[in-house]
Design an enzyme around this catalytic site. Sequence first.
Site, short mmCIF file in Angstrom:
data_model
loop_
_atom_site.label_atom_id
_atom_site.label_comp_id
_atom_site.label_asym_id
_atom_site.label_seq_id
_atom_site.Cartn_x
_atom_site.Cartn_y
_atom_site.Cartn_z
CB SER A 110 -0.86 0.01 1.27
OG SER A 110 -1.50 1.26 1.44
CE1 TYR A 165 -4.06 -1.72 4.99
CE2 TYR A 165 -3.19 0.45 4.39
CZ TYR A 165 -3.67 -0.81 4.02
OH TYR A 165 -3.72 -1.14 2.68
N1 LIG Z 1 -8.55 -0.52 -1.53
C1 LIG Z 1 -7.51 0.30 -1.37
O1 LIG Z 1 -7.61 1.55 -1.40
C2 LIG Z 1 -6.12 -0.29 -1.20
C3 LIG Z 1 -5.03 0.56 -1.40
C4 LIG Z 1 -3.75 0.06 -1.24
C5 LIG Z 1 -3.57 -1.27 -0.88
N2 LIG Z 1 -4.65 -2.07 -0.69
C6 LIG Z 1 -4.40 -3.47 -0.32
O2 LIG Z 1 -4.93 -4.29 -1.35
C7 LIG Z 1 -5.30 -5.56 -0.81
C8 LIG Z 1 -6.73 -5.87 -1.26
O3 LIG Z 1 -7.58 -4.87 -0.76
P1 LIG Z 1 -9.04 -4.63 -1.34
O4 LIG Z 1 -9.24 -3.17 -1.40
O5 LIG Z 1 -9.25 -5.48 -2.54
O6 LIG Z 1 -9.91 -5.18 -0.08
P2 LIG Z 1 -11.40 -5.71 0.00
O7 LIG Z 1 -12.18 -5.34 -1.20
O8 LIG Z 1 -11.88 -5.29 1.35
O9 LIG Z 1 -11.20 -7.31 -0.01
C9 LIG Z 1 -10.49 -7.90 1.04
C10 LIG Z 1 -10.29 -9.36 0.71
O10 LIG Z 1 -9.52 -9.95 1.78
C11 LIG Z 1 -10.17 -11.15 2.16
N3 LIG Z 1 -9.98 -11.40 3.59
C12 LIG Z 1 -10.02 -10.49 4.60
N4 LIG Z 1 -9.87 -11.10 5.77
C13 LIG Z 1 -9.72 -12.43 5.50
C14 LIG Z 1 -9.53 -13.58 6.31
N5 LIG Z 1 -9.47 -13.50 7.65
N6 LIG Z 1 -9.42 -14.79 5.72
C15 LIG Z 1 -9.50 -14.89 4.36
N7 LIG Z 1 -9.67 -13.83 3.55
C16 LIG Z 1 -9.78 -12.61 4.12
C17 LIG Z 1 -11.64 -10.91 1.87
O11 LIG Z 1 -12.28 -12.15 1.76
P3 LIG Z 1 -13.87 -12.35 2.11
O12 LIG Z 1 -14.60 -11.14 1.65
O13 LIG Z 1 -14.22 -13.57 1.32
O14 LIG Z 1 -13.90 -12.52 3.58
C18 LIG Z 1 -11.58 -10.13 0.57
O15 LIG Z 1 -11.48 -10.99 -0.53
C19 LIG Z 1 -5.14 -5.44 0.70
O16 LIG Z 1 -3.94 -6.05 1.09
C20 LIG Z 1 -5.07 -3.94 0.94
O17 LIG Z 1 -4.33 -3.62 2.11
C21 LIG Z 1 -5.92 -1.62 -0.86
#
Ligand SMILES: NC(=O)c1ccc[n+]([C@@H]2O[C@H](COP(=O)([O-])OP(=O)(O)OC[C@H]3O[C@@H](n4cnc5c(N)ncnc54)[C@H](OP(=O)(O)O)[C@@H]3O)[C@@H](O)[C@H]2O)c1
Length: 227
Positions: A127, A140
């Site tokens: 991130s 975070y």
């Molecule tokens: N969105 C942003 O602005 C952003 C920016 C920079 C970096 N990131 C990083 O990108 C990555 C993906 O983020 P995203 O935005 O796609 O998040 P998201 O839409 O909230 O999706 C999170 C995913 O993580 C899975 N997950 C969470 N807890 C879990 C657990 N205990 N066991 C198994 N699976 C789990 C969820 O699975 P279920 O729904 O099936 O539980 C879901 O598929 C993360 O590492 C985040 O830190 C995000």
Amino acid sequence: MPLALITGASRGIGAATARALADTHTLLLGGRDEAALAALAAELPDARPWPVELTDHAALAAAAAELSTLDVLVHSAGVARVGPLAAASADLWRSTYEINVVAVAELTRLLLPALRAARGRVVLVNSGAGKSANPGWGPYAASKFALTAYADVLRGEEEAAGIRVTSVFPGRTDTDMQRVVRADEGGDYEPAKYLRPESVAESIRTAVFAADDAHLTELVIRSRPVR
Ligand SMILES: NC(=O)c1ccc[n+]([C@@H]2O[C@H](COP(=O)([O-])OP(=O)(O)OC[C@H]3O[C@@H](n4cnc5c(N)ncnc54)[C@H](OP(=O)(O)O)[C@@H]3O)[C@@H](O)[C@H]2O)c1
């Protein structure tokens, strides 16, 4: 086709990554929401759900034991909450580290033999908060700095075994996670200002398809105003 396991594939960046790799890889779709994983698998040519709770290390070990070779491991699962350190409880610190760091380390450890067998690639979705730690982002940002350290050590230890390790650092991305973050911040949700998950997935695909003589160690992606 080469085999790729993507955690967090039920939503957001992980689901977009699955779509980006669907034509070139057999996919294992990690996540907990079995209905979402089944729906995505049905949409893709060669994919099946890999529903595992990442904090359940016994379940993780059992699921990982089925894989003797693995070409690509993408760690996209993650959690984020925003708020001042004064309000960050020990439980929040632990739950953030449990998913963003410990689960990544444990799943990778379990899959190292399979990754070595395939001279595989590991992509860790980090991130912008893993590059600069700003007020409000305590647990975070700290977890993502830890993830950078983990990736750097993994790269150093496993490069000789043929494993390549890429940290991808996206800015704000239009996903459910960002909705939670903006609610925590008390600000409007403005998706036009954020990266599309497909754009982040394209960078992950670039890491997966790096030329044989290239080790893409870090990719930093910011949004730019086009919409
Ligand atoms: N969105 C942003 O602005 C952003 C920016 C920079 C970096 N990131 C990083 O990108 C990555 C993906 O983020 P995203 O935005 O796609 O998040 P998201 O839409 O909230 O999706 C999170 C995913 O993580 C899975 N997950 C969470 N807890 C879990 C657990 N205990 N066991 C198994 N699976 C789990 C969820 O699975 P279920 O729904 O099936 O539980 C879901 O598929 C993360 O590492 C985040 O830190 C995000």
